[in-house]
Design a protein around this motif. Structure first.
Motif, mmCIF file in Angstrom:
data_model
loop_
_atom_site.group_PDB
_atom_site.id
_atom_site.type_symbol
_atom_site.label_atom_id
_atom_site.label_comp_id
_atom_site.label_asym_id
_atom_site.label_seq_id
_atom_site.Cartn_x
_atom_site.Cartn_y
_atom_site.Cartn_z
ATOM 1 N N MET A 1 0.841 -1.195 0.000
ATOM 2 C CA MET A 1 0.000 0.000 0.000
ATOM 3 C C MET A 1 0.874 1.243 0.000
ATOM 4 S SD MET A 1 -1.077 2.618 2.334
ATOM 5 C CE MET A 1 -0.773 1.911 3.926
ATOM 6 N N LYS A 2 1.913 1.258 0.792
ATOM 7 C CA LYS A 2 2.802 2.410 0.850
ATOM 8 C C LYS A 2 3.473 2.654 -0.507
ATOM 9 C CE LYS A 2 4.316 3.107 5.503
ATOM 10 N NZ LYS A 2 5.407 2.915 6.471
ATOM 11 N N GLN A 3 3.841 1.583 -1.195
ATOM 12 C CA GLN A 3 4.460 1.702 -2.517
ATOM 13 C C GLN A 3 3.466 2.252 -3.549
ATOM 14 O OE1 GLN A 3 7.751 1.236 -3.209
ATOM 15 N NE2 GLN A 3 7.886 1.044 -0.986
ATOM 16 N N ARG A 4 2.204 1.942 -3.399
ATOM 17 C CA ARG A 4 1.183 2.420 -4.341
ATOM 18 C C ARG A 4 0.983 3.920 -4.214
ATOM 19 N NH1 ARG A 4 -1.857 -2.638 -2.496
ATOM 20 N NH2 ARG A 4 -1.323 -4.135 -4.114
ATOM 21 N N GLY A 5 1.174 4.451 -3.007
ATOM 22 C CA GLY A 5 1.183 5.889 -2.810
ATOM 23 C C GLY A 5 -0.151 6.575 -2.648
ATOM 24 N N PRO A 6 -0.104 7.926 -2.614
ATOM 25 C CA PRO A 6 -1.294 8.717 -2.305
ATOM 26 C C PRO A 6 -2.411 8.605 -3.333
ATOM 27 C CG PRO A 6 0.572 10.139 -2.802
ATOM 28 C CD PRO A 6 1.097 8.740 -2.745
ATOM 29 N N ALA A 7 -2.103 8.434 -4.603
ATOM 30 C CA ALA A 7 -3.170 8.332 -5.614
ATOM 31 C C ALA A 7 -4.017 7.083 -5.374
ATOM 32 C CB ALA A 7 -2.572 8.313 -7.019
ATOM 33 N N TRP A 8 -3.379 5.984 -5.011
ATOM 34 C CA TRP A 8 -4.089 4.740 -4.730
ATOM 35 C C TRP A 8 -5.026 4.939 -3.535
ATOM 36 C CZ3 TRP A 8 -4.401 1.043 -0.805
ATOM 37 C CH2 TRP A 8 -4.887 -0.206 -1.182
ATOM 38 N N LEU A 9 -4.531 5.634 -2.510
ATOM 39 C CA LEU A 9 -5.356 5.904 -1.326
ATOM 40 C C LEU A 9 -6.517 6.842 -1.667
ATOM 41 C CD1 LEU A 9 -2.506 6.243 1.299
ATOM 42 C CD2 LEU A 9 -4.245 4.443 1.209
ATOM 43 N N ARG A 10 -6.247 7.901 -2.430
ATOM 44 C CA ARG A 10 -7.310 8.838 -2.818
ATOM 45 C C ARG A 10 -8.428 8.126 -3.579
ATOM 46 N NH1 ARG A 10 -3.270 12.355 -3.820
ATOM 47 N NH2 ARG A 10 -3.170 11.799 -6.016
ATOM 48 N N ALA A 11 -8.050 7.200 -4.460
ATOM 49 C CA ALA A 11 -9.050 6.466 -5.243
ATOM 50 C C ALA A 11 -9.969 5.637 -4.348
ATOM 51 C CB ALA A 11 -8.366 5.560 -6.269
ATOM 52 N N ARG A 12 -9.537 5.348 -3.148
ATOM 53 C CA ARG A 12 -10.328 4.575 -2.183
ATOM 54 C C ARG A 12 -10.870 5.450 -1.059
ATOM 55 N NH1 ARG A 12 -7.064 2.087 -5.046
ATOM 56 N NH2 ARG A 12 -7.319 -0.091 -5.636
ATOM 57 N N ASN A 13 -10.753 6.777 -1.229
ATOM 58 C CA ASN A 13 -11.200 7.761 -0.247
ATOM 59 C C ASN A 13 -10.523 7.567 1.111
ATOM 60 O OD1 ASN A 13 -12.638 10.065 0.560
ATOM 61 N ND2 ASN A 13 -14.260 8.825 1.450
ATOM 62 N N LEU A 14 -9.270 7.133 1.103
ATOM 63 C CA LEU A 14 -8.515 6.933 2.345
ATOM 64 C C LEU A 14 -7.500 8.055 2.528
ATOM 65 C CD1 LEU A 14 -7.925 3.086 2.145
ATOM 66 C CD2 LEU A 14 -9.637 4.313 3.492
#
Length: 152
Positions: A64-77
């Motif tokens: 998850m950390k490697q996926r970064g902020p865009a991955w988290l934003r896409a999941r509203n996290l």
């Protein structure tokens, strides 16, 4: 919700739930959200008498950390997750006990609120399934709690 049919060894069970692991984290509005990896029972592996997800918290958190902020934003996290460690958040694991034909959640005591259990139920497709919640030393901050098992 229609139950799916799974064959578990010589035992046939009609189930709709999933197994896997999860954290209670913050969404982008600062509210509780679930970060999880849930799989179908047909994809689970046997571990003693239970079916479980073959993966673990640490590996998923690092990915998850490697996926970064865009991955988290896409999941509203919240991107705040990138600055924390996997043990910093309340977490747990959902397994299926084959012989007892029931789902068990091993979780940090902080997960044991109605709203947080509802998040787990939704993500693991267990809306109408009795869920036993137990403490486990892997998912608890010291000192140990004396909270008994609970059913939801």
């Amino acid at each position: 919700m229609a139950a799916q049919h799974h064959t578990l060894g010589d035992q046939e069970v009609g189930l709709s739930g999933k197994v896997g692991f999860f954290w209670i984290v913050m969404n982008r509005d600062g509210r509780d959200a679930l970060l999880c990896n849930a799989i179908e029972l047909s994809d689970a592996e046997h571990y003693g008498e239970v079916l479980t997800h073959p993966g673990g918290h640490y590996e998923y958190w690092e990915a998850m950390k490697q996926r970064g902020p865009a991955w988290l934003r896409a999941r509203n996290l919240s991107a705040e997750l990138l600055r924390t460690e996997y043990e910093d958040w309340p977490r747990g694991r959902v397994v299926y006990h084959v012989k007892k034909a029931k789902f068990i959640t091993y979780a940090d005591p902080r997960v044991r609120t109605g709203a947080r259990i509802a998040l787990v139920r939704t993500a693991f497709r267990m809306a109408d399934i009795k869920l036993v919640v137990r403490e486990d030393s892997h998912y608890r901050l010291p000192p140990p709690s004396l909270i008994p098992d609970a059913e939801y």
